[in-house]
Design an enzyme around this catalytic site. Structure first.
Site, PDB file in Angstrom:
ATOM      1  N   LYS A 169       8.492   0.332   3.331  1.00 52.44           N
ATOM      2  CA  LYS A 169       7.679  -0.661   2.702  1.00 52.44           C
ATOM      3  C   LYS A 169       6.307   0.092   2.785  1.00 52.44           C
ATOM      4  CE  LYS A 169       4.748  -3.387   3.568  1.00 52.44           C
ATOM      5  NZ  LYS A 169       3.655  -2.990   2.494  1.00 52.44           N
ATOM      6  N   GLY A 200       5.061  -3.338  -1.775  1.00 55.28           N
ATOM      7  CA  GLY A 200       4.728  -4.774  -1.815  1.00 55.28           C
ATOM      8  C   GLY A 200       3.749  -5.357  -0.846  1.00 55.28           C
ATOM      9  N   GLY A 202       2.207  -6.802   2.686  1.00 51.35           N
ATOM     10  CA  GLY A 202       3.150  -7.309   3.753  1.00 51.35           C
ATOM     11  C   GLY A 202       3.393  -8.635   3.948  1.00 51.35           C
ATOM     12  N   VAL A 205       6.881  -8.721   1.345  1.00 55.03           N
ATOM     13  CA  VAL A 205       8.090  -7.916   1.344  1.00 55.03           C
ATOM     14  C   VAL A 205       7.991  -7.613   3.052  1.00 55.03           C
ATOM     15  CG1 VAL A 205       8.812  -5.560   0.742  1.00 55.03           C
ATOM     16  CG2 VAL A 205       7.734  -6.956  -0.763  1.00 55.03           C
ATOM     17  N   GLY A 206       6.807  -7.303   3.693  1.00 57.72           N
ATOM     18  CA  GLY A 206       6.928  -7.011   4.911  1.00 57.72           C
ATOM     19  C   GLY A 206       7.556  -8.075   5.852  1.00 57.72           C
ATOM     20  N   GLU A 244       3.057   2.038  16.544  1.00 61.89           N
ATOM     21  CA  GLU A 244       2.093   2.854  16.717  1.00 61.89           C
ATOM     22  C   GLU A 244       0.789   2.175  16.109  1.00 61.89           C
ATOM     23  OE1 GLU A 244      -0.636   4.870  15.653  1.00 61.89           O
ATOM     24  OE2 GLU A 244       0.194   5.990  14.195  1.00 61.89           O
ATOM     25  N   CYS A 278      -6.499   6.342  13.556  1.00 64.33           N
ATOM     26  CA  CYS A 278      -6.174   5.461  14.590  1.00 64.33           C
ATOM     27  C   CYS A 278      -6.476   6.377  15.836  1.00 64.33           C
ATOM     28  CB  CYS A 278      -4.696   4.893  14.841  1.00 64.33           C
ATOM     29  SG  CYS A 278      -3.201   6.166  14.461  1.00 64.33           S
ATOM     30  N   GLU A 378     -11.865  -1.452  16.923  1.00 64.49           N
ATOM     31  CA  GLU A 378     -11.571  -0.576  16.205  1.00 64.49           C
ATOM     32  C   GLU A 378     -12.458  -0.480  14.659  1.00 64.49           C
ATOM     33  OE1 GLU A 378      -7.703   2.335  15.157  1.00 64.49           O
ATOM     34  OE2 GLU A 378      -7.556   0.096  14.514  1.00 64.49           O
TER      35      GLU A 378
END
Length: 471
Positions: A169, A200, A202, A205-206, A244, A278, A378
């Site tokens: 995805k 899609g 998150g 679909v996620g 990650e 990242c 971040e």
């Protein structure tokens, strides 16, 4: 205008069941360049069912068969290198300094994993037991927008090598890049259902994929906040997970470092992928004894980081991916000033001469302490914090004083000293004096930067489960 109206399930481009459409933009111009029809939870079920059907046969393929597949995947991706470059530049706005590495890398990960697979033993004798490494089952990969096809290929290469089937995805913001890479992978002619790609949201679909009872393994690259949600969902059915996640990487300049080398390199690390990385080295730790000199050098060296049209080979910082991301970065630049930090370079607004596009001025704050939010959170943009330290011990303390632990850099003219400092840094990867990339080394984070590793043997084994037979 790009119209992306197909997803990839069971070896074919098919019409989604979902009927939502999302706009696609060129971040360098802010113009809409396409639309994508999004998959829904029903499509997620279709993709998992296809991967499940394919798993029985695919998990029993030989090592030689999977090596051959990896070589075919490499050839198919390498053949479309220019198309991949064009798609990433138009849809994401990455500068050449990033694209020139990431486009070839997308294909090369298959070769690297093929070489890893050739030397890997799936069976070994341990005492009186025979231990076999078995593929983990149907796997799900959820990938972000900041290196779309690199993440897709990296995760898929390990799954293929292990004999696991996969549902991918990708971010809906990267649909054009996804279309090109899917066309590449399709040409490789793998068995139907071995990989499936459903673009899609998150939350739709996620969520369906991470909760699906037929999924055994999830590999995710993205924010720590989203990672927490995925881990909680995965725990309900004890799925294996590789996370990650975010980072706030330190670049430590020791007092004996060659500043001619260190200063350009810490800026390159901080502004990597326009700061949307990242692993970006967003905290620069400088010794008090050389702080003023380092300030002056940074102020001058940042002028080399040209911002603008990513088609210009001299541009080193491209636009933010979206208006939302641009506004987020602007809010942190305001916050840094409110917290009492001083602008060494950059600041709010677009760079001079750019009236359109989600461009950010490469920004360096000085007068920063490690308790400030700009030093702890971040930002995901070209915004760096310059932090002073008294001695080596304090440098290590500041470097480790973060909830993250993905990557770090150490600069010193004494490699023994650099290694001694690296040994005490709480990060999954430490780079000494800007050493070159090693593709087979494990990659992943400590603390809230995630868990599990990618690439090489460690990445392969993330998709394997050991089974012991005694007797």
């Amino acid at each position: 205008m790009h119209i992306i109206d197909r997803i990839y399930i069971d070896g074919a481009f098919v019409e989604p069941h979902g009927d939502q459409w999302a706009p696609l933009f060129n971040p360098a111009t802010e113009e809409q360049i396409g639309t994508v029809r999004l998959a829904d939870a029903h499509d997620a079920d279709r993709a998992v069912a296809a991967a499940k059907r394919a798993f029985l046969a695919f998990s029993n393929t030989t090592k030689e068969e999977r090596v051959d597949m990896l070589h075919r995947l490499h050839a198919a991706v390498a053949a479309r290198g220019n198309d991949l470059i064009d798609a990433m530049r138009e849809e994401y706005g990455a500068p050449s300094t990033f694209i020139d590495f990431s486009a070839p890398r997308a294909g090369n990960v298959f070769l690297e994993m093929a070489n890893t697979l050739k030397g890997y033993e799936f069976r070994r004798r341990i005492g009186t037991a025979e231990v076999e490494m078995r593929p983990s089952g149907v796997t799900v990969a959820i990938t972000p927008w900041n290196s779309n096809y690199g993440f897709i290929c990296g995760k898929l290469s390990a799954a293929i090598a292990a004999g696991a089937t996969m549902v991918i995805k990708p971010s809906e913001m990267s649909a054009i890049q996804t279309q090109v890479i899917t066309e590449c992978l399709h040409v490789a002619g793998l068995p139907k259902g071995v990989f499936n790609i459903v673009t899609g949201y998150g939350a739709v679909v996620g969520s369906a994929l991470t909760a699906h009872r037929d999924v055994s393994k999830i590999t995710f690259t993205g924010s720590t906040a989203t990672g927490r949600t995925i881990v909680r969902t995965a725990a309900e059915t004890m799925k294996r997970v590789t996370m990650e996640l975010g980072g706030k990487s330190p670049s430590i300049i020791l007092d004996d470092a060659d500043l001619d080398v260190a200063v350009p390199q810490v800026l390159a690390a901080g502004f990597l992928n326009s700061g949307q990385a990242c692993i970006a080295g967003t905290r620069i730790l400088a010794p008090e004894s050389k702080f003023k000199e380092i300030e002056a050098r940074l102020r001058e060296a940042v002028k080399d980081f040209k911002v603008g049209d990513p088609k210009d080979k001299n541009v080193r910082v491209g636009p933010m991916v979206s208006q939302k991301q641009w506004e987020r970065v602007q809010s942190y630049i305001r916050l840094g000033q409110e917290e009492g930090a001083s602008l060494l370079a950059g600041g709010e607004g677009r760079p001079e001469g750019l009236s359109r596009g989600w461009f950010v001025r490469p920004t360096i704050f000085t007068g920063v302490n490690n308790g400030m939010r700009i030093a702890r959170e971040e930002i995901f943009g070209p915004v760096l914090s310059l932090i002073p330290y008294r001695d080596e011990e304090e440098a290590i303390t500041i470097a480790n004083d973060t909830e993250y632990g993905l990557q770090a850099q150490v600069f010193s003219s004494d490699i023994t000293r650099a290694r001694r400092v690296a040994d005490r840094i709480e990060a999954g990867r430490v780079i000494l004096n800007a050493a070159p990339h090693e593709p087979l080394a494990p990659f992943g984070g400590f603390k809230q930067s995630g868990f599990g590793r990618e690439f090489g043997v460690f990445g392969l084994e993330a998709f394997l489960e050991p089974r012991a037979v005694l007797g």
